[in-house]
Design an enzyme around this catalytic site. Structure first.
Site, PDB file in Angstrom:
ATOM      1  N   ASP A 268       0.872  -1.184   0.000  1.00 27.26           N
ATOM      2  CA  ASP A 268       0.000   0.000   0.000  1.00 27.26           C
ATOM      3  C   ASP A 268       0.907   1.232   0.000  1.00 27.26           C
ATOM      4  O   ASP A 268       1.629   1.463   0.975  1.00 27.26           O
ATOM      5  CB  ASP A 268      -0.900  -0.020   1.246  1.00 27.26           C
ATOM      6  CG  ASP A 268      -1.995   1.047   1.191  1.00 27.26           C
ATOM      7  OD1 ASP A 268      -1.849   2.019   0.427  1.00 27.26           O
ATOM      8  OD2 ASP A 268      -2.994   0.888   1.919  1.00 27.26           O
ATOM      9  N   ARG A 270      -0.014   4.412  -0.250  1.00 30.29           N
ATOM     10  CA  ARG A 270      -0.775   5.649  -0.064  1.00 30.29           C
ATOM     11  C   ARG A 270      -0.331   6.435   1.166  1.00 30.29           C
ATOM     12  O   ARG A 270       0.328   5.910   2.052  1.00 30.29           O
ATOM     13  CB  ARG A 270      -2.274   5.333   0.067  1.00 30.29           C
ATOM     14  CG  ARG A 270      -2.867   4.867  -1.226  1.00 30.29           C
ATOM     15  CD  ARG A 270      -4.295   4.447  -1.051  1.00 30.29           C
ATOM     16  NE  ARG A 270      -4.424   3.269  -0.199  1.00 30.29           N
ATOM     17  CZ  ARG A 270      -5.581   2.759   0.170  1.00 30.29           C
ATOM     18  NH1 ARG A 270      -6.697   3.336  -0.212  1.00 30.29           N
ATOM     19  NH2 ARG A 270      -5.620   1.677   0.912  1.00 30.29           N
TER      20      ARG A 270
END
Ligand SMILES: Nc1nc2c(ncn2[C@@H]2O[C@H](COP(=O)(O)OP(=O)(O)OP(=O)(O)O)[C@@H](O)[C@H]2O)c(=O)[nH]1
Length: 351
Positions: A268, A270
């Protein structure tokens, strides 16, 4: 026939490096937050590794490690099993450039779309705001030399626009209810949503992104109050091209986490500092957060706990609740189960 990697890699979010140097409106300090990485290595056949890397332009998703051993790591401790956010010291600077009223095509309701610029990337991050009690401080602030028409054109008006209106301030012709914000006592529902072209626009049944966005809007419209912060971090921050490669790797037998790692991206990539800054600009310092993702709860609260998540509101897939109209099929079920088992998402699959 293309070989398949057994999904033996454990989840990690790799170290995120320096943010994009683009600073569209300010030279103020910029920061990003990054999930932490852990350290044990796994062997991945070189033939399965992407030879090249397409740098994502999402803020904070810096160049990943150059070997799969570094990109995919096995956590040493149980508490390292899932990616953890690591927050930097300062929030990015955000400014709402413009807002406009959008009547919904589902009938009845409407919302205001707020478009933001910031000092760490040049993407158009958005806020989808329900109700007239939530306003942007940076939008409403007066700007040097602007006329009343300028203010109305960029959406810095009170009440509603109508043909011939001449002032951005509360208007004589509007009723008092239409002019004034109605105070609300309840804590607003908020969703931090990451862009997903395939799930939101191109009818994909690989993920639940479109359903989650629809459901968030439905709940906020029903409450008459709430905001979706829509971050342009497609593909969990790796971009659409890399996500499509990840889909091909998933069709070769890997789950969504392993596919990212095989492409030398974090599970991930982000970050959520922009979401925290946008929420603060909207005056939303205490929220009920619609999510199953534990990282979001911790990350959105910000480096100095600028935001209080009073309650986490789960987002259970409609199909799992036995309701009609939700995404269904083998891909979505595998995807959701992987989010539970490898990314720590807080929900239970039906038996
Ligand atoms: N790399 C990659 N990204 C995906 C895949 N499927 C969906 N995405 C992206 O995942 C992101 C979905 O994020 P969110 O809707 O914020 O949800 P979440 O982090 O799963 O957490 P929730 O708040 O519980 O929904 C979007 O950016 C999608 O484009 C996939 O298989 N691979």
């Amino acid at each position: 026939m293309a070989p398949t990697l057994e999904p033996t890699l454990e989840p990690t979010a790799g170290a995120l490096e320096s943010p994009s140097p683009t600073r569209p409106f300010s030279s103020g300090s910029a920061f990003e937050e990054s999930p932490s990485s852990t350290s044990s290595h796994v062997e991945v056949p070189p033939c399965l590794l992407s030879p090249a890397f397409t740098p994502p332009s999402t803020p904070g998703s810096g160049t990943p490690k150059t070997s799969a051993a570094e990109a995919g790591v096995i956590p040493a401790h149980e508490e390292d099993l899932y990616p953890q956010p690591s927050l930097l010291d300062e929030l990015p600077e955000v400014e709402c450039q413009v807002r406009a009223r959008i009547p919904m095509n589902t009938g009845g309701s409407e919302f205001f779309l707020y478009l933001y610029r910031n000092n760490i990337d040049n993407k158009e991050h958005l806020a989808i705001v329900f109700g007239d009690t939530i306003r942007s401080r940076s939008l409403d602030a007066p700007r040097p030399g602007e006329t009343e028409m300028d203010r109305m054109t960029r959406g810095a008006y009170v009440g509603r626009l109508y043909p011939g209106r001449t002032t951005s301030r509360p208007d004589q012709q509007l009723s008092s209810a239409a002019n004034h914000e109605r105070p609300t006592s309840h804590v607003p529902l908020v969703r931090i949503h990451s862009e997903c072209y395939t799930g939101e626009t191109a009818w994909s049944a690989r993920c639940d992104c479109g359903e989650q966005l629809d459901e968030a809007a439905r709940l906020m419209a029903a409450e008459g109050h709430g905001a979706v912060v829509y971050l342009r971090q497609e593909g969990r921050g790796i971009g659409l091209a890399e996500k499509l490669k990840a889909y091909n790797l998933q069709d070769l037998g890997n789950d969504t986490v392993t596919a990212n790692l095989l492409l030398r991206h974090p599970a991930d990539a982000r970050s959520y500092g922009l979401a925290t800054a946008i929420l603060l600009d909207l005056g939303l310092s205490t929220v009920r957060l619609l999510t199953n993702n534990p990282i979001k709860v911790a990350a959105v609260e910000g480096p100095k706990k600028e935001i209080t998540v009073q309650e986490r509101v789960p987002m259970i897939p409609l199909a799992w609740k036995g309701l009609k109209g939700g995404i269904n099929g083998p891909e979505i079920n595998e995807y959701l189960k992987t989010k539970i088992s490898r990314m720590g998402h807080m929900m239970s699959a039906p038996q």
